[in-house]
Design a protein around this motif. Sequence first.
Motif, PDB file in Angstrom:
ATOM      1  N   ARG A 215       3.593  18.402   3.977  1.00  0.00           N
ATOM      2  CA  ARG A 215       3.049  18.491   2.623  1.00  0.00           C
ATOM      3  C   ARG A 215       2.422  17.158   2.227  1.00  0.00           C
ATOM      4  O   ARG A 215       2.947  16.093   2.550  1.00  0.00           O
ATOM      5  N   PHE A 216       1.277  17.201   1.527  1.00  0.00           N
ATOM      6  CA  PHE A 216       0.621  15.985   1.048  1.00  0.00           C
ATOM      7  C   PHE A 216       0.801  15.889  -0.466  1.00  0.00           C
ATOM      8  O   PHE A 216       0.499  16.838  -1.198  1.00  0.00           O
ATOM      9  N   VAL A 217       1.296  14.741  -0.920  1.00  0.00           N
ATOM     10  CA  VAL A 217       1.472  14.472  -2.342  1.00  0.00           C
ATOM     11  C   VAL A 217       0.603  13.277  -2.703  1.00  0.00           C
ATOM     12  O   VAL A 217       0.803  12.169  -2.184  1.00  0.00           O
ATOM     13  N   GLU A 218      -0.376  13.506  -3.576  1.00  0.00           N
ATOM     14  CA  GLU A 218      -1.271  12.410  -3.937  1.00  0.00           C
ATOM     15  C   GLU A 218      -0.633  11.522  -5.000  1.00  0.00           C
ATOM     16  O   GLU A 218      -0.145  11.995  -6.031  1.00  0.00           O
ATOM     17  N   LEU A 219      -0.656  10.215  -4.744  1.00  0.00           N
ATOM     18  CA  LEU A 219      -0.157   9.232  -5.694  1.00  0.00           C
ATOM     19  C   LEU A 219      -1.300   8.683  -6.531  1.00  0.00           C
ATOM     20  O   LEU A 219      -2.450   8.601  -6.058  1.00  0.00           O
ATOM     21  N   SER A 220      -1.014   8.312  -7.758  1.00  0.00           N
ATOM     22  CA  SER A 220      -1.983   7.541  -8.533  1.00  0.00           C
ATOM     23  C   SER A 220      -2.060   6.128  -7.958  1.00  0.00           C
ATOM     24  O   SER A 220      -1.192   5.705  -7.178  1.00  0.00           O
ATOM     25  N   ARG A 221      -3.111   5.404  -8.349  1.00  0.00           N
ATOM     26  CA  ARG A 221      -3.220   4.017  -7.890  1.00  0.00           C
ATOM     27  C   ARG A 221      -1.986   3.217  -8.314  1.00  0.00           C
ATOM     28  O   ARG A 221      -1.455   2.436  -7.524  1.00  0.00           O
ATOM     29  N   GLU A 222      -1.530   3.400  -9.530  1.00  0.00           N
ATOM     30  CA  GLU A 222      -0.378   2.628 -10.005  1.00  0.00           C
ATOM     31  C   GLU A 222       0.896   3.004  -9.262  1.00  0.00           C
ATOM     32  O   GLU A 222       1.732   2.147  -8.972  1.00  0.00           O
ATOM     33  N   GLN A 223       1.065   4.276  -8.967  1.00  0.00           N
ATOM     34  CA  GLN A 223       2.233   4.682  -8.186  1.00  0.00           C
ATOM     35  C   GLN A 223       2.196   4.057  -6.793  1.00  0.00           C
ATOM     36  O   GLN A 223       3.220   3.578  -6.285  1.00  0.00           O
ATOM     37  N   ALA A 224       1.019   4.085  -6.178  1.00  0.00           N
ATOM     38  CA  ALA A 224       0.892   3.477  -4.857  1.00  0.00           C
ATOM     39  C   ALA A 224       1.134   1.972  -4.920  1.00  0.00           C
ATOM     40  O   ALA A 224       1.801   1.405  -4.041  1.00  0.00           O
ATOM     41  N   ARG A 225       0.611   1.343  -5.958  1.00  0.00           N
ATOM     42  CA  ARG A 225       0.793  -0.100  -6.095  1.00  0.00           C
ATOM     43  C   ARG A 225       2.270  -0.456  -6.216  1.00  0.00           C
ATOM     44  O   ARG A 225       2.749  -1.412  -5.594  1.00  0.00           O
ATOM     45  N   GLU A 226       2.992   0.319  -7.014  1.00  0.00           N
ATOM     46  CA  GLU A 226       4.423   0.038  -7.201  1.00  0.00           C
ATOM     47  C   GLU A 226       5.159   0.141  -5.872  1.00  0.00           C
ATOM     48  O   GLU A 226       6.028  -0.691  -5.564  1.00  0.00           O
ATOM     49  N   ARG A 227       4.839   1.122  -5.072  1.00  0.00           N
ATOM     50  CA  ARG A 227       5.500   1.277  -3.778  1.00  0.00           C
ATOM     51  C   ARG A 227       5.131   0.145  -2.827  1.00  0.00           C
ATOM     52  O   ARG A 227       5.997  -0.396  -2.121  1.00  0.00           O
ATOM     53  N   MET A 228       3.858  -0.211  -2.786  1.00  0.00           N
ATOM     54  CA  MET A 228       3.391  -1.193  -1.816  1.00  0.00           C
ATOM     55  C   MET A 228       3.867  -2.608  -2.133  1.00  0.00           C
ATOM     56  O   MET A 228       4.082  -3.412  -1.229  1.00  0.00           O
ATOM     57  N   THR A 229       4.036  -2.921  -3.416  1.00  0.00           N
ATOM     58  CA  THR A 229       4.488  -4.272  -3.772  1.00  0.00           C
ATOM     59  C   THR A 229       5.946  -4.512  -3.403  1.00  0.00           C
ATOM     60  O   THR A 229       6.414  -5.656  -3.478  1.00  0.00           O
ATOM     61  N   ARG A 230       6.635  -3.490  -2.954  1.00  0.00           N
ATOM     62  CA  ARG A 230       8.011  -3.695  -2.479  1.00  0.00           C
ATOM     63  C   ARG A 230       8.024  -4.468  -1.167  1.00  0.00           C
ATOM     64  O   ARG A 230       9.037  -5.102  -0.832  1.00  0.00           O
ATOM     65  N   PHE A 231       6.915  -4.406  -0.407  1.00  0.00           N
ATOM     66  CA  PHE A 231       6.916  -5.059   0.907  1.00  0.00           C
ATOM     67  C   PHE A 231       5.631  -5.836   1.196  1.00  0.00           C
ATOM     68  O   PHE A 231       5.482  -6.389   2.283  1.00  0.00           O
ATOM     69  N   MET A 232       4.709  -5.902   0.236  1.00  0.00           N
ATOM     70  CA  MET A 232       3.467  -6.640   0.422  1.00  0.00           C
ATOM     71  C   MET A 232       3.216  -7.521  -0.789  1.00  0.00           C
ATOM     72  O   MET A 232       3.545  -7.138  -1.918  1.00  0.00           O
ATOM     73  N   PRO A 233       2.613  -8.708  -0.605  1.00  0.00           N
ATOM     74  CA  PRO A 233       2.232  -9.537  -1.753  1.00  0.00           C
ATOM     75  C   PRO A 233       1.238  -8.812  -2.649  1.00  0.00           C
ATOM     76  O   PRO A 233       0.379  -8.063  -2.171  1.00  0.00           O
ATOM     77  N   GLU A 234       1.324  -9.035  -3.945  1.00  0.00           N
ATOM     78  CA  GLU A 234       0.479  -8.308  -4.894  1.00  0.00           C
ATOM     79  C   GLU A 234      -1.013  -8.459  -4.616  1.00  0.00           C
ATOM     80  O   GLU A 234      -1.747  -7.465  -4.697  1.00  0.00           O
ATOM     81  N   PRO A 235      -1.531  -9.669  -4.319  1.00  0.00           N
ATOM     82  CA  PRO A 235      -2.972  -9.761  -4.051  1.00  0.00           C
ATOM     83  C   PRO A 235      -3.399  -8.915  -2.857  1.00  0.00           C
ATOM     84  O   PRO A 235      -4.502  -8.355  -2.854  1.00  0.00           O
ATOM     85  N   VAL A 236      -2.547  -8.822  -1.835  1.00  0.00           N
ATOM     86  CA  VAL A 236      -2.873  -7.996  -0.672  1.00  0.00           C
ATOM     87  C   VAL A 236      -2.875  -6.521  -1.062  1.00  0.00           C
ATOM     88  O   VAL A 236      -3.741  -5.746  -0.644  1.00  0.00           O
ATOM     89  N   VAL A 237      -1.897  -6.119  -1.874  1.00  0.00           N
ATOM     90  CA  VAL A 237      -1.840  -4.732  -2.334  1.00  0.00           C
ATOM     91  C   VAL A 237      -3.099  -4.366  -3.110  1.00  0.00           C
ATOM     92  O   VAL A 237      -3.729  -3.330  -2.863  1.00  0.00           O
ATOM     93  N   ASP A 238      -3.483  -5.214  -4.056  1.00  0.00           N
ATOM     94  CA  ASP A 238      -4.652  -4.905  -4.878  1.00  0.00           C
ATOM     95  C   ASP A 238      -5.924  -4.832  -4.033  1.00  0.00           C
ATOM     96  O   ASP A 238      -6.757  -3.934  -4.227  1.00  0.00           O
ATOM     97  N   GLY A 239      -6.068  -5.764  -3.096  1.00  0.00           N
ATOM     98  CA  GLY A 239      -7.238  -5.731  -2.231  1.00  0.00           C
ATOM     99  C   GLY A 239      -7.263  -4.504  -1.347  1.00  0.00           C
ATOM    100  O   GLY A 239      -8.326  -3.895  -1.137  1.00  0.00           O
ATOM    101  N   THR A 240      -6.095  -4.121  -0.839  1.00  0.00           N
ATOM    102  CA  THR A 240      -6.014  -2.931  -0.002  1.00  0.00           C
ATOM    103  C   THR A 240      -6.366  -1.675  -0.790  1.00  0.00           C
ATOM    104  O   THR A 240      -7.114  -0.807  -0.310  1.00  0.00           O
ATOM    105  N   LEU A 241      -5.859  -1.568  -1.998  1.00  0.00           N
ATOM    106  CA  LEU A 241      -6.149  -0.396  -2.821  1.00  0.00           C
ATOM    107  C   LEU A 241      -7.628  -0.330  -3.201  1.00  0.00           C
ATOM    108  O   LEU A 241      -8.198   0.759  -3.311  1.00  0.00           O
TER     109      LEU A 241
END
Length: 281
Positions: A215-241
């Motif tokens: 099953r595919f569940v689409e995340l909002s940008r903010e939801q994805a950002r919250e998950r990714m900042t658990r293991f990536m620096p914020e500037p890297v997360v924002d650039g990746t998104l």
Amino acid sequence: MIVVTGASGNVGRPLVAALTAAGERVTAVTRSAPSYALPDGARHVRADLADPSTLGGAVTGADALFLLPAGELLGGGAPAAEVLEAARSGGVRRVTLLSSQVTGTRPQAPTHGRLREFEEAVRSSGLDWTILRPGGFASNAYAWAETVRTRRTVHAPFAEVALPVVDPADIGEVAAVTLREEGHAGQTYELTGPVAVTPRAQAREIAGALGEEVRFVELSREQARERMTRFMPEPVVDGTLDILGEPLPSEQRVAPDVEKLLGRPAGSFTAWATRNAEAFR
């Protein structure tokens, strides 16, 4: 002899395999013990690019170097020029640098300043240099492995935004060509997969490899950002998104260099998912 830094990674491991299969002697460099049995023809040396003084035992007597400045996107570590000087002092005459497509498509991106530093150091090194600029890796889908294994679900943003992700094994094979063959000095190659594919389509391909529904569940940008900042620096997360959600036309383009260098089409995400299905079971 050819030295491969980052030899346990998604690119380094197939690169070591390709080089030894071609009869090359290889020094596999990692910061800790390798996570797999090295093939015949390869030896392990522990070293760290953050401390170029540790490279001496790896590069002495080497002809060529695969340079992977992993984990250094936000800076830190030794100046890139010192790493290249250590290689040159050891006898290296040819270097292939694994950089990123973003250094070309978004030259002001703050997250890739370190890679731009390495590119400049390589160009100024006096060595025969080649730069590889891959786009997104197919293996980034490993981030979904736990939820696929436990809940047969993929959570990701930007469900319908397609990018031509590249198989890391293709990057390794391309690197092997540039390290072994003449004619690549002074070249910068852009590496992508054969077709742009969306996150939703990637989930379908993983499902096909497993023979089960995912099953595919689409995340909002903010939801994805919250998950990714658990293991990536914020500037890297924002650039990746930014890249995942609003890619430039140049980042969605299929580049011809993998096929040109390997004499075959680039590997598809389908093939990658099939080969790595066990990680998602």
